[in-house]
Design an enzyme around this catalytic site. Structure first.
Site, PDB file in Angstrom:
ATOM      1  N   ASP A 252      21.614  93.867  42.444  1.00 22.74           N
ATOM      2  CA  ASP A 252      20.516  94.775  42.101  1.00 22.74           C
ATOM      3  C   ASP A 252      19.161  94.089  42.238  1.00 22.74           C
ATOM      4  OD1 ASP A 252      20.276  97.445  41.559  1.00 22.74           O
ATOM      5  OD2 ASP A 252      20.127  97.214  39.391  1.00 22.74           O
ATOM      6  N   ASP A 300      24.008 102.789  37.576  1.00 23.33           N
ATOM      7  CA  ASP A 300      23.473 102.181  36.358  1.00 23.33           C
ATOM      8  C   ASP A 300      24.091 102.794  35.102  1.00 23.33           C
ATOM      9  OD1 ASP A 300      21.777 100.577  37.880  1.00 23.33           O
ATOM     10  OD2 ASP A 300      20.228 102.123  37.944  1.00 23.33           O
TER      11      ASP A 300
END
Length: 387
Positions: A252, A300
């Site tokens: 990420d 997420d």
């Protein structure tokens, strides 16, 4: 379409995704409120202006609370598979250590492929093809979420029993295992009246989404993906979960801070890979759509959700809760689950604060991974359960 038969047959009354009907004094009030919260936080922002930060934190918390409790059904599936019960409908999908280590690489290839598609191909055409795919898959996800609700409405329940079809097929193949699994390929079909009705309604809804791309319709698909994903998939162990989270932590950071790939794909892809949150009720006069939306990627929610759900099942094991029958409303101590969920909420709140303060997109896993791992390690240290 394929379904897992045993759990649906035996405990469909315990697996209502959106609506929970209180039928006993042993109901978990927080679980009921979380289900109601999902509905309310989906519907209210369409007519009332709600601060998007509060909306994100509240909706995601409700989704995780419901999905993690639904994942308790995995304990029953695993127990049935271990006992050799022929009605389990297959082995529970569990992530291996090798899968966790390869996940960031596979995700990177998929992400960069989408980036190249949007950069070098016609954006509208790419979104058209992706829309078809997600509409089809979304219909199945919404069906799985809606069928238990329809089953509670259908009276008498004998209608489902009379109009039931159960078939199992097995086909040998010579294709690589990573494509469709090992040979023979097994297909299990378990249909009844409620599931057929749910499927028809879900297909009609997917057609509506495909034609309008309305943000609230997008969210129904996104929420269904989150609920079904966390409910049905196990990361196996704390070690595998830690490997997965740490790998995606660096994934990420690289794709958000190191390149424009992640942000470009997130903004360009018009599909339910994210949940959208309106900042205001204003509508663009040209497009007729909301022009001020914040987003949170499903990854997420789902990836940390796998880990949080594992903590809940670990608490159930520690409390010696019988795996069968599945009871999502069972009352037992949940120290690891609660600490991890609180850690996740604090991590997400930090993500939002940093994003707003610096006015820049943030890699949510940069904050969520330390929060989830740190909170569970702290809980273990406080309880003296490190080994």
């Amino acid at each position: 379409f394929k379904t897992t038969t045993a759990l649906h047959k035996k405990h469909k009354h315990n697996r209502i995704i959106i609506i929970i009907i209180m039928t006993s004094n042993n109901s978990n009030p927080l679980l009921i409120l979380a289900n109601i919260g999902i509905i309310a936080l989906w519907g209210l922002p369409q007519v009332f202006e709600i601060p998007f930060t509060a909306n994100i934190l509240a909706l995601v918390t409700c989704i995780l609370y419901v999905a993690c409790h639904q994942s308790l059904a995995l304990r029953e599936e695993q127990a049935m598979a271990a006992s050799g019960d022929g009605d389990t409908g297959g082995v529970v999908e569990t992530m291996r250590k090798e899968d966790a280590m390869q996940f960031p690489l596979v995700g990177s290839v998929a992400l960069f492929s989408l980036y190249c598609a949007f950069k070098y191909l016609d954006k509208d055409w790419v979104n058209f093809l992706i829309g078809i795919y997600f509409s089809a898959v979304g219909a199945l996800a919404v069906t799985a979420s809606l069928a238990p609700v329809v089953a509670t409405i259908v009276r008498p329940s004998s209608v489902d029993e009379k109009l039931k079809v159960e078939k199992k097929y097995s086909y040998s193949h010579s294709l690589p295992e990573f494509l469709i699994g090992p040979s023979p390929f097994e297909l299990s079909i378990d249909l009844n009246f409620s599931r057929v009705v749910a499927f028809v309604l879900s297909v009609l809804f997917s057609v509506y989404y495909f034609q309008t791309r309305y943000w609230a319709a997008n969210n129904i698909l996104g929420i269904s993906f989150c609920l079904q994903g966390i409910e049905r998939f196990s990361i196996g162990s704390y070690k595998i979960g830690a490997i997965l989270l740490i790998g995606l932590f660096f994934y990420d950071i690289f794709w958000v801070f190191g390149t424009d790939v992640m942000v470009t794909v997130a903004k360009s892809l018009d599909g339910p890979i994210k949940i959208l949150f309106p900042r205001s009720l204003s509508i663009d006069e040209v497009t007729g759509k909301h022009n001020d939306l914040s987003l949170l990627g499903l990854g997420d929610i789902v990836i940390p959700g796998f880990f949080i759900a594992l903590m809940l099942r670990f608490d159930a094991e520690n409390a010696k809760i019988p795996p069968t029958p599945t009871d999502m409303h069972a009352s037992f101590p949940k120290p690891y689950f609660h600490s991890c969920l609180v850690g996740y909420i604090l991590g997400l709140a930090t993500t939002l604060f940093i994003m707003i303060y610096f006015n820049h997109a943030q890699p949510a896993l940069l904050y969520l991974v330390p929060a989830c791992l740190g909170s569970t390690l702290l809980c273990g240290a406080v309880r003296g359960e490190f080994k």
